[in-house]
Design a protein around this motif. Structure first.
Motif, PDB file in Angstrom:
ATOM      1  N   ALA B  72       0.810  -1.207   0.000  1.00  0.00           N
ATOM      2  CA  ALA B  72       0.000   0.000   0.000  1.00  0.00           C
ATOM      3  C   ALA B  72       0.847   1.263   0.000  1.00  0.00           C
ATOM      4  O   ALA B  72       1.729   1.416   0.831  1.00  0.00           O
ATOM      5  N   LEU B  73       0.589   2.153  -0.965  1.00  0.00           N
ATOM      6  CA  LEU B  73       1.247   3.459  -0.962  1.00  0.00           C
ATOM      7  C   LEU B  73       0.268   4.559  -0.569  1.00  0.00           C
ATOM      8  O   LEU B  73       0.595   5.459   0.182  1.00  0.00           O
ATOM      9  N   ASP B 318       0.146  17.437 -16.730  1.00  0.00           N
ATOM     10  CA  ASP B 318       0.980  16.895 -15.644  1.00  0.00           C
ATOM     11  C   ASP B 318       2.323  17.619 -15.513  1.00  0.00           C
ATOM     12  O   ASP B 318       2.788  17.900 -14.413  1.00  0.00           O
ATOM     13  N   GLY B 322       3.812  19.347 -12.330  1.00  0.00           N
ATOM     14  CA  GLY B 322       5.115  18.921 -11.822  1.00  0.00           C
ATOM     15  C   GLY B 322       5.974  20.108 -11.390  1.00  0.00           C
ATOM     16  O   GLY B 322       6.696  20.024 -10.408  1.00  0.00           O
ATOM     17  N   LEU B 326       3.413  19.199  -7.782  1.00  0.00           N
ATOM     18  CA  LEU B 326       2.200  18.384  -7.687  1.00  0.00           C
ATOM     19  C   LEU B 326       2.206  17.401  -8.849  1.00  0.00           C
ATOM     20  O   LEU B 326       3.195  17.240  -9.539  1.00  0.00           O
ATOM     21  N   GLU B 327       1.091  16.752  -9.089  1.00  0.00           N
ATOM     22  CA  GLU B 327       1.044  15.774 -10.162  1.00  0.00           C
ATOM     23  C   GLU B 327      -0.319  15.766 -10.816  1.00  0.00           C
ATOM     24  O   GLU B 327      -1.233  16.447 -10.382  1.00  0.00           O
ATOM     25  N   GLY B 328      -0.443  14.975 -11.885  1.00  0.00           N
ATOM     26  CA  GLY B 328      -1.684  14.912 -12.647  1.00  0.00           C
ATOM     27  C   GLY B 328      -2.905  14.589 -11.805  1.00  0.00           C
ATOM     28  O   GLY B 328      -3.982  15.101 -12.049  1.00  0.00           O
ATOM     29  N   TYR B 428       6.822  11.044  -4.670  1.00  0.00           N
ATOM     30  CA  TYR B 428       6.334   9.685  -4.783  1.00  0.00           C
ATOM     31  C   TYR B 428       6.215   9.336  -6.255  1.00  0.00           C
ATOM     32  O   TYR B 428       6.251  10.200  -7.099  1.00  0.00           O
ATOM     33  N   PRO B 429       6.083   8.054  -6.551  1.00  0.00           N
ATOM     34  CA  PRO B 429       6.010   7.703  -7.976  1.00  0.00           C
ATOM     35  C   PRO B 429       4.755   8.273  -8.616  1.00  0.00           C
ATOM     36  O   PRO B 429       3.709   8.364  -7.985  1.00  0.00           O
ATOM     37  N   PHE B 430       4.898   8.652  -9.868  1.00  0.00           N
ATOM     38  CA  PHE B 430       3.735   9.064 -10.626  1.00  0.00           C
ATOM     39  C   PHE B 430       3.481   8.021 -11.700  1.00  0.00           C
ATOM     40  O   PHE B 430       4.389   7.635 -12.433  1.00  0.00           O
ATOM     41  N   TYR B 431       2.261   7.562 -11.778  1.00  0.00           N
ATOM     42  CA  TYR B 431       1.890   6.654 -12.860  1.00  0.00           C
ATOM     43  C   TYR B 431       0.408   6.817 -13.075  1.00  0.00           C
ATOM     44  O   TYR B 431      -0.339   7.102 -12.135  1.00  0.00           O
ATOM     45  N   MET B 432      -0.009   6.699 -14.303  1.00  0.00           N
ATOM     46  CA  MET B 432      -1.439   6.762 -14.578  1.00  0.00           C
ATOM     47  C   MET B 432      -1.736   5.994 -15.857  1.00  0.00           C
ATOM     48  O   MET B 432      -0.833   5.724 -16.650  1.00  0.00           O
TER      49      MET B 432
END
Lengths: 80, 635
Positions: B72-73, B318, B322, B326-328, B428-432
Motif C-alpha cells: 500500500a502506498l 501533468d 510537476g 504536484l502531479e496529474g 512519490y512515484p507518478f503513474y497513470m
C-alpha cells in the motif's frame, strides 16, 4: 552489452526495448510500484507517445499502457 | 478463517483488481441497485457494499478501491490490504476474494492474482473484456488457466451481461473454493516468472493493432493540437455554463418571482408574509435559481470523466503540475473542485504522497466551486454587458472564465509555495493509465448530476434556509416606529426599518474594516452570513433588497442591485465594488462544510485553521488592490 543500455526515458515514440535492470538508486517503494505495473527486467516496453509538453510518457508494457514521468523512467535501463 | 464465516449462511466476498479492470462494472452487474456507500471506520476511504441473492441465500460483496499491488502506498490502497486482513473495524474479514482482471493485460495482472492468492483466502478469477481480447486477435484457454492457477476462472463481458450468470453460480459455491497448495513466490520478479509460465500455456497475446482510442489520441494528444484542444475544451466549458444555462435560469427566476408575487397577493400584511416572501422566497429562492448552472457544470464534469477526456487532460497538464511539485492526480482533484471543494479534497486520497496530498487539500478551495456560481452569476449578469468579443465569445462567459482562471492560477501558485515551503519532501512515484474512450451512459451521467443537484438543494433547504430565516429576523427586529413624515411611503418605511435593524447595527460596526474594499454595510452583512456558505450572500442581498424594493414591481435581484443607491444618491454597486467583491469571493474560504472535511481529512483543526486564515488574508488584500486600482483608473 552494458554499454548499449540507456535510460527508458531516452527512447522515442514507436521504439521497443527490453528492460535490463532497475537502478539501485531508485527508492524501494518506487521500485516495487513500477515492478507491479509490469516494468520488470525482461519485459518488453514500447513507447506509445510523449505528452504534448514532453512529460509524462505513455508506455506499453505487458499488455497494459502506463504513463510514467522521467523521474521514474530514468531509473529503468533498457537495451534495444 | 475469519469471524464472519462462523455465521453460517452469510458470505462476505471482496472484489479486488487494478484500476480500469472492469471491477466496478462487474460489481454493478452482480448487485444491481442493492448497494450501499459508506466510509470505513477511522479512515475516510469510501467503500461500496452490495448484496446479491443466489439460491435463497444472500452474498455480500465489497467493491475495494482499485489497486495494482498489495504494497500500500496511498490511503486507498491501505484500505484494500486492511480489509483482506480483517483489520478494519465494522467490516469482517472476507470469506473469499474475487480477483477481477482485464483479459487484455493478463501478462501484467496474473502476478497480482498470485499476490492475492498468497494471502491464503479462497479466491476466484474473473476475466473481463474477453471480447476485446478476441477482437484484437488474442485468446485465453479458460480451463487451462483455471487448472494452472488452481482456482476457478470465469470469462465475462460485463457491460453486456455475458457470463454474469456463471459468476453468480461460482460465487454461490464459494464454500467449495479451494486454495491450491502450490505456493506462489513472494519475490515479485519470481512471481512474474511464475505468472509468465502460466501465461505461456493459457493465453495468446493480442496483436498491437491500433484501436479507435489510438486513432482519437493521435489528434487529442498531438504535440501541438493536444495543447490547443485542452485550451479549447477548458474555455468552452465556461462559455457553455453561461450561455446555455441563461434561458433556463431566467425560467427559474421567473418562477421564483411569480411565487413571491402570488404569496404577496394572498397573504395579509404582517410578519408571516414578510417571513415567507422576503425571508424564505427572497433568500432561498435567490439561490435556487442557480440550479440550471450547477446542473450544467456537473453534467460537463461527468461527461469529461465519462468519455475519458479527464485523464487525458491530466496527462497533458501533468508537466505543469510537476513544476508546482504536484502531479496529474492533483489536477483531477482540483478539477473536481470546480463542482465542489469537498469531493475534490476527498479525491486527493488517491495521491500516494502525503505532502502532495496535503498541498492539494490546502489549495483546493481556491478552485471556483459551484457555490460561487450564484455569486458570480448574479454580479456578472447584472454588471457585465452581453457584448460579443471577436464576434464569437460572449463577454459574460469571458469574465466568468477569467474568474475561474484567477482561482486556478492562484491555487497553482499556492501549491508551489506550499510544496517549496512547509510541505517540501520526497516525491512519490507518478503513474497513470489513459482509459479507452467511451460513450458515457445516460444512467451514470444522470445519476452524478442528480446527486450533485440534490446535495445543492439539500444545502438550500438546510444551511441556506436557516441562515435566511436568521437574517430575516436580524433585518426585521427590533421593530421601529417610522418617523411621521414618511409614514405614507411603504418603501421608505421598509428602508427605515432595515436601516435600524440588528443586521444593520452589525453591518455598520464592521463597515470601517471593509470600506477600503468598496463594500458598504449591506455587503458586510452578506460577508458575515456567507461564512456558513458562499451562496448565502446572494440570499442576504436578495432579502435586503426584497425588503426595501418596490412592492409593486417584482424585478430580479440583478436589476435591484443595478438600481441600488447609497443615501447620497451615488450607485451602491459601482464597477470597482463589483470587481472587488468578485475577487474577494475568488479567495475567501467561506464554507463550513469544506472546513469540516479538511479537519476530517487532515485529522485536526490545524490545517483548516491555516487555510481559513491565509485565504481570508489573500481575499482582503486582493479585494483591496482591485478596488483601489480600478477606482483610481476609472475615476
Amino acid at each position: 552489452m552494458a554499454g548499449s543500455n540507456l535510460p527508458l526515458n531516452q527512447l522515442t515514440p514507436g521504439q521497443d526495448a527490453r528492460i535490463e535492470a532497475i537502478d539501485v538508486e531508485m527508492p524501494a517503494s518506487l521500485r516495487a510500484r513500477v515492478m507491479s505495473l509490469g516494468f520488470v527486467p525482461g519485459s518488453i516496453v514500447r513507447v506509445i507517445r510523449k505528452a504534448p509538453l514532453g512529460d509524462p510518457i505513455e508506455y506499453e508494457v505487458r499488455g497494459g499502457r502506463v504513463s510514467l514521468r522521467k523521474t521514474e523512467s530514468k531509473f529503468l535501463s533498457v537495451a534495444q | 478463517m475469519s469471524a464472519a464465516s462462523a455465521n453460517e449462511g452469510e458470505r462476505l466476498l471482496a472484489l479486488i483488481g487494478s484500476p480500469n479492470s472492469g471491477k466496478t462494472t462487474l460489481f454493478n452487474a452482480l448487485t444491481g441497485l442493492r448497494q450501499k456507500v459508506a466510509n470505513y471506520a477511522g479512515v475516510t476511504v469510501e467503500h461500496v457494499m452490495g448484496t446479491m441473492a443466489v439460491d435463497d441465500r444472500e452474498i455480500t460483496l465489497i467493491d475495494l478501491p482499485g489497486t495494482y499491488a498489495l504494497d500500500a502506498l496511498s490511503p486507498d490502497e491501505a484500505v484494500t490490504v486492511d480489509v483482506l486482513h480483517g483489520r478494519i473495524e465494522d467490516v469482517d474479514a472476507p470469506d473469499g476474494v474475487v480477483v477481477v482482471a482485464d483479459a487484455t493485460t493478463l501478462a501484467r495482472s496474473l502476478q497480482l492474482v498470485g499476490e492475492v492468492m498468497r494471502h491464503g483466502l479462497p479466491a476466484v478469477l474473473v476475466l473481463t473484456m474477453i471480447d476485446e481480447l478476441k477482437a484484437r486477435g488474442g485468446a485465453v484457454k479458460v480451463p487451462v488457466l483455471a487448472r494452472e492457477l488452481g482456482i476457478p476462472v470465469i470469462g465475462v463481458v460485463g457491460n453486456r451481461g455475458i457470463g454474469i450468470d456463471d459468476v453468480r453460480a461460482v460465487l454461490a459455491k464459494s464454500r467449495t473454493w479451494e486454495q491450491d497448495p502450490h505456493d506462489v513466490p513472494e519475490d515479485i520478479e519470481e512471481r512474474y516468472a511464475w505468472a509468465d509460465a502460466i501465461f505461456e500455456k493459457a493465453v495468446t497475446q493480442p496483436n498491437n493493432e491500433s484501436t479507435v482510442t489510438d486513432a482519437i489520441d493521435k489528434w487529442v494528444l498531438h504535440p501541438v493540437l493536444g495543447i490547443a484542444i485542452f485550451a479549447i475544451v477548458m474555455f468552452l466549458f465556461f462559455q457553455i455554463i453561461f450561455v446555455v444555462a441563461a434561458p433556463f435560469q431566467d425560467l427559474f427566476e421567473g418562477g421564483v418571482l411569480a411565487l413571491g408575487e402570488l404569496l404577496a397577493g394572498v397573504l395579509p400584511d404582517g410578519l408571516l408574509k414578510s417571513l415567507l416572501v422576503d425571508g424564505i422566497i427572497g433568500g432561498v429562492g435567490g439561490v435556487v435559481v442557480f440550479v440550471p448552472q450547477i446542473a450544467l457544470l456537473l453534467l460537463l464534469i461527468a461527461l469529461l470523466e465519462g468519455t475519458g477526456y479527464m485523464a487525458r487532460a491530466a496527462f497533458v497538464i501533468d508537466r505543469v503540475m510537476g513544476w508546482a511539485g504536484l502531479e496529474g492526480r492533483s489536477f483531477i482533484a482540483l478539477l473536481s473542485s470546480y463542482a465542489c471543494a469537498i469531493p475534490g479534497i476527498m479525491a486527493a486520497r488517491s495521491i500516494p504522497d502525503p505532502k502532495s496530498r496535503l498541498a492539494t487539500i490546502m489549495v483546493a478551495p481556491f478552485m471556483t466551486c459551484a457555490a460561487r456560481l450564484p455569486v458570480y452569476g448574479l454580479l456578472i449578469a447584472a454588471f457585465v454587458p452581453q457584448t460579443s468579443i471577436l464576434g464569437i465569445f460572449n463577454l459574460q462567459g469571458v469574465v466568468l472564465f477569467g474568474l475561474y482562471l484567477l482561482g486556478s492560477v492562484s491555487a497553482f501558485v499556492a501549491g508551489v509555495i506550499f510544496k517549496r515551503g512547509v510541505l517540501r519532501g520526497a516525491t512519490y512515484p507518478f503513474y497513470m493509465e489513459l482509459p479507452p474512450y467511451r460513450l458515457p451512459t445516460f444512467k451514470v451521467v444522470g445519476h452524478r448530476v442528480w446527486r450533485g443537484v440534490r446535495a445543492f438543494l439539500t444545502k438550500a433547504g438546510t444551511v441556506i434556509l436557516v441562515a435566511s430565516v436568521l437574517l430575516w429576523a436580524a433585518l426585521t427586529f427590533p421593530q421601529v416606529e417610522p418617523p411621521a413624515e414618511i409614514a405614507g411611503d411603504a418603501a421608505a418605511v421598509a428602508t427605515y426599518q432595515v436601516e435600524h435593524s440588528t443586521a444593520a447595527k452589525i453591518g455598520k460596526t464592521i463597515e470601517p474594516i471593509i470600506r477600503p474594499l468598496g463594500f458598504d454595510w449591506k455587503i458586510g452583512i452578506g460577508l458575515i452570513a456567507s461564512l456558513a456558505a458562499r451562496e448565502v450572500i446572494v440570499a442576504t442581498l436578495a432579502q435586503i433588497y426584497s425588503f426595501t424594493g418596490d412592492e409593486e414591481d417584482f424585478e430580479g435581484l440583478g436589476e435591484r442591485l443595478k438600481n441600488a443607491k447609497h443615501e447620497d444618491g451615488s450607485p451602491a454597486y459601482p464597477l470597482p465594488t463589483v470587481l472587488a467583491l468578485m475577487v474577494f469571493f475568488v479567495y475567501a474560504l467561506q464554507c463550513v462544510s469544506t472546513l469540516a472535511v479538511m479537519k476530517r481529512e487532515t485529522a485536526g483543526w490545524k490545517w483548516p485553521a491555516v487555510a481559513f486564515a491565509y485565504m481570508f488574508v489573500v481575499a482582503y488584500i486582493g479585494a483591496f488592490i482591485t478596488y483601489q486600482l480600478t477606482e483610481a483608473f476609472l475615476t
